[in-house]
Design a protein around this motif. Structure first.
Motif, mmCIF file in Angstrom:
data_model
loop_
_atom_site.group_PDB
_atom_site.id
_atom_site.type_symbol
_atom_site.label_atom_id
_atom_site.label_comp_id
_atom_site.label_asym_id
_atom_site.label_seq_id
_atom_site.Cartn_x
_atom_site.Cartn_y
_atom_site.Cartn_z
ATOM 1 N N THR A 144 -12.294 10.416 -0.821
ATOM 2 C CA THR A 144 -12.520 9.044 -1.258
ATOM 3 C C THR A 144 -13.784 8.936 -2.098
ATOM 4 O OG1 THR A 144 -13.887 8.374 0.621
ATOM 5 C CG2 THR A 144 -11.493 8.253 0.909
ATOM 6 N N ALA A 188 -1.648 2.809 -2.630
ATOM 7 C CA ALA A 188 -3.071 3.056 -2.380
ATOM 8 C C ALA A 188 -3.450 4.423 -2.949
ATOM 9 C CB ALA A 188 -3.356 3.010 -0.887
ATOM 10 N N ILE A 234 -5.016 -1.274 -3.417
ATOM 11 C CA ILE A 234 -6.273 -1.725 -2.819
ATOM 12 C C ILE A 234 -7.203 -2.298 -3.881
ATOM 13 C CG2 ILE A 234 -8.322 -0.994 -1.516
ATOM 14 C CD1 ILE A 234 -6.527 1.130 -0.182
ATOM 15 N N GLU A 235 -7.163 -1.738 -5.069
ATOM 16 C CA GLU A 235 -8.041 -2.178 -6.154
ATOM 17 C C GLU A 235 -7.461 -3.334 -6.967
ATOM 18 O OE1 GLU A 235 -10.132 2.109 -7.246
ATOM 19 O OE2 GLU A 235 -8.303 1.500 -8.294
ATOM 20 N N THR A 246 -8.672 7.860 -3.851
ATOM 21 C CA THR A 246 -10.100 7.564 -3.746
ATOM 22 C C THR A 246 -10.370 6.312 -2.916
ATOM 23 O OG1 THR A 246 -10.039 6.383 -5.863
ATOM 24 C CG2 THR A 246 -10.678 8.695 -5.916
ATOM 25 N N CYS A 247 -9.306 5.575 -2.553
ATOM 26 C CA CYS A 247 -9.456 4.387 -1.703
ATOM 27 C C CYS A 247 -8.867 4.562 -0.310
ATOM 28 C CB CYS A 247 -8.772 3.181 -2.359
ATOM 29 S SG CYS A 247 -9.583 2.547 -3.835
ATOM 30 N N TYR A 248 -7.866 5.437 -0.182
ATOM 31 C CA TYR A 248 -7.124 5.561 1.074
ATOM 32 C C TYR A 248 -7.865 6.522 2.009
ATOM 33 C CZ TYR A 248 -2.981 6.125 4.091
ATOM 34 O OH TYR A 248 -2.101 6.157 5.152
ATOM 35 N N GLU A 249 -8.750 5.967 2.806
ATOM 36 C CA GLU A 249 -9.564 6.764 3.735
ATOM 37 C C GLU A 249 -8.803 6.983 5.035
ATOM 38 O OE1 GLU A 249 -14.171 6.820 5.310
ATOM 39 O OE2 GLU A 249 -13.164 4.886 5.109
ATOM 40 N N CYS A 286 -3.591 1.059 -8.234
ATOM 41 C CA CYS A 286 -3.925 1.182 -6.814
ATOM 42 C C CYS A 286 -3.823 -0.200 -6.194
ATOM 43 C CB CYS A 286 -5.333 1.741 -6.649
ATOM 44 S SG CYS A 286 -5.963 1.654 -4.947
ATOM 45 N N ARG A 315 -6.480 -3.946 2.302
ATOM 46 C CA ARG A 315 -7.522 -4.846 1.806
ATOM 47 C C ARG A 315 -7.560 -6.153 2.588
ATOM 48 N NH1 ARG A 315 -5.752 -5.566 -3.341
ATOM 49 N NH2 ARG A 315 -4.840 -7.590 -2.833
ATOM 50 N N ASP A 322 0.844 -1.208 0.000
ATOM 51 C CA ASP A 322 0.000 0.000 0.000
ATOM 52 C C ASP A 322 0.867 1.240 0.000
ATOM 53 O OD1 ASP A 322 -2.556 -1.182 -0.101
ATOM 54 O OD2 ASP A 322 -2.632 -1.373 2.074
#
Length: 238
Positions: free
Chosen positions: A180, A154, A213-214, A157-160, A211, A223, A100
């Protein structure tokens, strides 16, 4: 792949190794809880596939710092805690692990100096990438000649993150401000690193836009929590 003239690099994925789930299968991280013998075998297989001398690959004990070291040989089993290495040794491969965080590779093909950094949120704020550039400059490199590569990480738009964390990070790295896909506070570490490289005067910045995470072909701590590490490698050729 070629990062610059007589400079090669590669990014692994999670496939093609010997580790069992949840580290399946090309886990290159030695501090993940995986079988150490499997990690050693994965590192050997990867070096062989890349055409590297298996005894000349530098692995770090990454601790989310801004510490950089010049290396002329691998550390061996007792690597010191640090997050970036630089070298001018031909054939000595530098490896940065990630799941990540971003791996950042750098090269000045004229001065024949390369660097590799592990730059997650903490290390990026601490300035590990600018510190790597500085260490390379101390060896004769010129940022204007450098080529940088930011590996998979990461995405914003995924890394909150909590609102307060975004505020704190972006006070230092304004480019990292993100929202995100759910409309919550996020961080774009890639953009933050790119901003640091630009401010350091690095001439060319390249990206692997994936990404973690994706992208299921890559390891992602966010993830999966318990998981392995992929790596980005860079080395000088003759």
């Amino acid at each position: 792949m070629e990062l610059a003239p007589r400079v090669r690099y590669a990014v692994t994925d999670r496939h093609g190794g010997v580790s069992r789930a949840p580290y399946d299968s090309r886990n290159l991280g030695g501090a993940t809880g995986d079988d150490p013998a499997a990690v050693r075998r994965n590192r050997q297989l990867t070096a062989f596939e890349l055409g590297l001398d298996t005894s000349r690959v530098v692995h770090m004990r990454q601790v989310h710092s801004a510490t950089v070291a010049e290396v002329t040989a691998p550390f061996g089993p007792d690597a010191p805690p640090l997050d970036a290495v630089v070298t001018s040794e031909v054939g000595l491969a530098l490896a940065a692990l990630a799941a990540d965080c971003a791996s950042v590779l750098l090269a000045d093909p004229v001065a024949r100096v390369i660097g590799a950094a592990h730059s997650g949120r903490v290390g990026t704020v601490a300035g590990v990438v600018p510190a790597t550039v500085d260490a390379m400059v101390a060896k004769g490199a010129d940022p204007a000649r450098m080529v940088a590569f930011i590996g998979p990480t990461a995405c914003g738009t995924c890394y909150e993150v909590p609102d307060a964390m975004r505020e704190e990070v972006c006070a230092t790295l304004p480019e990292a401000w993100a929202t995100t896909a759910q409309g919550t506070a996020g961080l774009d570490v890639r953009a933050g690193i790119a901003g640091q490289l630009t401010r350091a005067g690095v001439g060319e910045v390249r990206h692997d836009p994936r990404c973690t995470i994706e992208s299921k072909e890559l390891f992602s701590y966010r993830r999966e929590q318990t998981t392995g590490r992929f790596a980005a490698y860079v080395w000088l050729t003759r």
